[in-house]
Write an enzyme that holds these catalytic residues in place. Structure first.
Site, short mmCIF file in Angstrom:
data_model
loop_
_atom_site.label_atom_id
_atom_site.label_comp_id
_atom_site.label_asym_id
_atom_site.label_seq_id
_atom_site.Cartn_x
_atom_site.Cartn_y
_atom_site.Cartn_z
N HIS A 14 -40.52 32.52 0.24
CA HIS A 14 -38.57 33.25 -0.36
C HIS A 14 -38.66 31.89 -1.84
O HIS A 14 -39.78 31.60 -1.89
CB HIS A 14 -37.84 32.08 1.09
CG HIS A 14 -38.36 30.76 1.43
ND1 HIS A 14 -36.84 29.73 1.34
CD2 HIS A 14 -38.90 29.57 0.70
CE1 HIS A 14 -36.99 28.62 0.86
NE2 HIS A 14 -38.12 28.73 1.01
N CYS A 33 -38.50 24.96 -4.27
CA CYS A 33 -38.28 26.05 -3.47
C CYS A 33 -37.83 27.17 -4.43
O CYS A 33 -37.76 28.59 -4.47
CB CYS A 33 -37.88 25.56 -2.70
SG CYS A 33 -37.81 25.42 -1.09
N HIS A 39 -43.00 31.35 -3.01
CA HIS A 39 -43.86 30.16 -2.36
C HIS A 39 -43.45 30.65 -1.10
O HIS A 39 -42.58 31.06 -0.15
CB HIS A 39 -43.30 29.29 -2.70
CG HIS A 39 -42.21 28.75 -2.15
ND1 HIS A 39 -41.39 28.85 -3.55
CD2 HIS A 39 -41.72 28.13 -1.31
CE1 HIS A 39 -40.17 28.69 -2.30
NE2 HIS A 39 -40.74 28.05 -1.15
N HIS A 41 -43.58 29.35 3.65
CA HIS A 41 -43.78 28.34 3.98
C HIS A 41 -44.35 28.40 5.25
O HIS A 41 -44.33 29.42 5.91
CB HIS A 41 -42.47 27.67 4.73
CG HIS A 41 -41.83 27.07 3.51
ND1 HIS A 41 -41.93 25.62 2.58
CD2 HIS A 41 -40.59 27.63 2.62
CE1 HIS A 41 -40.83 26.05 2.19
NE2 HIS A 41 -40.54 26.95 1.42
N ASP A 79 -42.26 37.54 10.43
CA ASP A 79 -43.68 37.62 9.95
C ASP A 79 -44.27 38.13 9.04
O ASP A 79 -44.20 38.67 8.74
CB ASP A 79 -44.52 37.05 11.16
CG ASP A 79 -46.10 36.24 10.66
OD1 ASP A 79 -46.68 35.66 10.17
OD2 ASP A 79 -46.60 37.29 11.85
N HIS A 80 -45.20 37.27 7.61
CA HIS A 80 -45.33 37.99 6.64
C HIS A 80 -44.64 38.58 5.72
O HIS A 80 -44.63 39.76 4.97
CB HIS A 80 -46.65 38.32 7.29
CG HIS A 80 -47.67 38.01 7.35
ND1 HIS A 80 -47.95 37.12 8.29
CD2 HIS A 80 -48.91 37.61 6.79
CE1 HIS A 80 -49.26 35.90 8.65
NE2 HIS A 80 -49.60 36.62 7.34
N GLU A 128 -38.83 24.17 8.58
CA GLU A 128 -40.04 24.45 7.42
C GLU A 128 -41.43 24.30 6.84
O GLU A 128 -41.51 24.99 6.30
CB GLU A 128 -38.32 25.08 6.65
CG GLU A 128 -39.17 25.49 5.32
CD GLU A 128 -37.61 25.65 3.80
OE1 GLU A 128 -37.29 26.57 3.90
OE2 GLU A 128 -37.72 24.03 3.11
NI NI Z 1 -39.22 26.77 -0.20
#
Ligand code: NI
Length: 139
Positions: A14, A33, A39, A41, A79-80, A128
């Protein structure tokens, strides 16, 4: 009342970025972020159901069914994935842990009530990072 939880994991990309702000302000508010090239998490999701045990089974909810529900309705969709671009239930929203947890609640709440008469969704806890997490109780 007893509280029954199931934990699942997913990985997603995200960025947090307010297009009405300058790059500097975004970096100041969102820190790493705000990185424009994304990037990821490693999210940890804990779904808690509150209720009383079914006298026929001793279960508030069948955890195999709850696990399957979380996978098909939530983790398979995130996911992914890129939370800003790929996830329908987050479209038009900031891809924050808060919005993600509230979106997950909205999806799971009616579906949990459909698989057990003895419990209802109590909370969505979403990590997160190991130190940053939110908890949503539906209000
Ligand atoms: Ni982030």
């Amino acid at each position: 009342m007893i509280y029954v939880s199931r934990q699942e994991h997913f990985n997603a990309a995200h960025k947090l970025y307010n297009p009405h702000w300058t790059k500097e302000k975004n970096t100041e508010v969102f820190g790493p972020c705000a990185n424009e090239n994304w990037h990821g998490h490693n999210y940890n999701l804990i779904v808690t159901v509150k209720g009383s045990p079914d006298p026929d089974t001793g279960f508030v909810i069948d955890l195999k069914k709850l696990s399957m529900l979380i996978r098909t309705e939530v983790t398979d969709k995130v996911d992914h994935k890129n939370l800003n671009m790929d996830v329908d239930f987050l479209r038009g929203q900031f891809a924050s842990t808060e919005n993600l947890a509230m979106g997950i609640w909205k999806i799971l709440e009616p579906k949990i009530s459909a698989i057990t008469k003895f419990g209802r969704l109590y909370s969505i806890k979403l990590y997160e990072t190991p130190r940053n997490f939110v908890e949503y109780l539906g209000e």
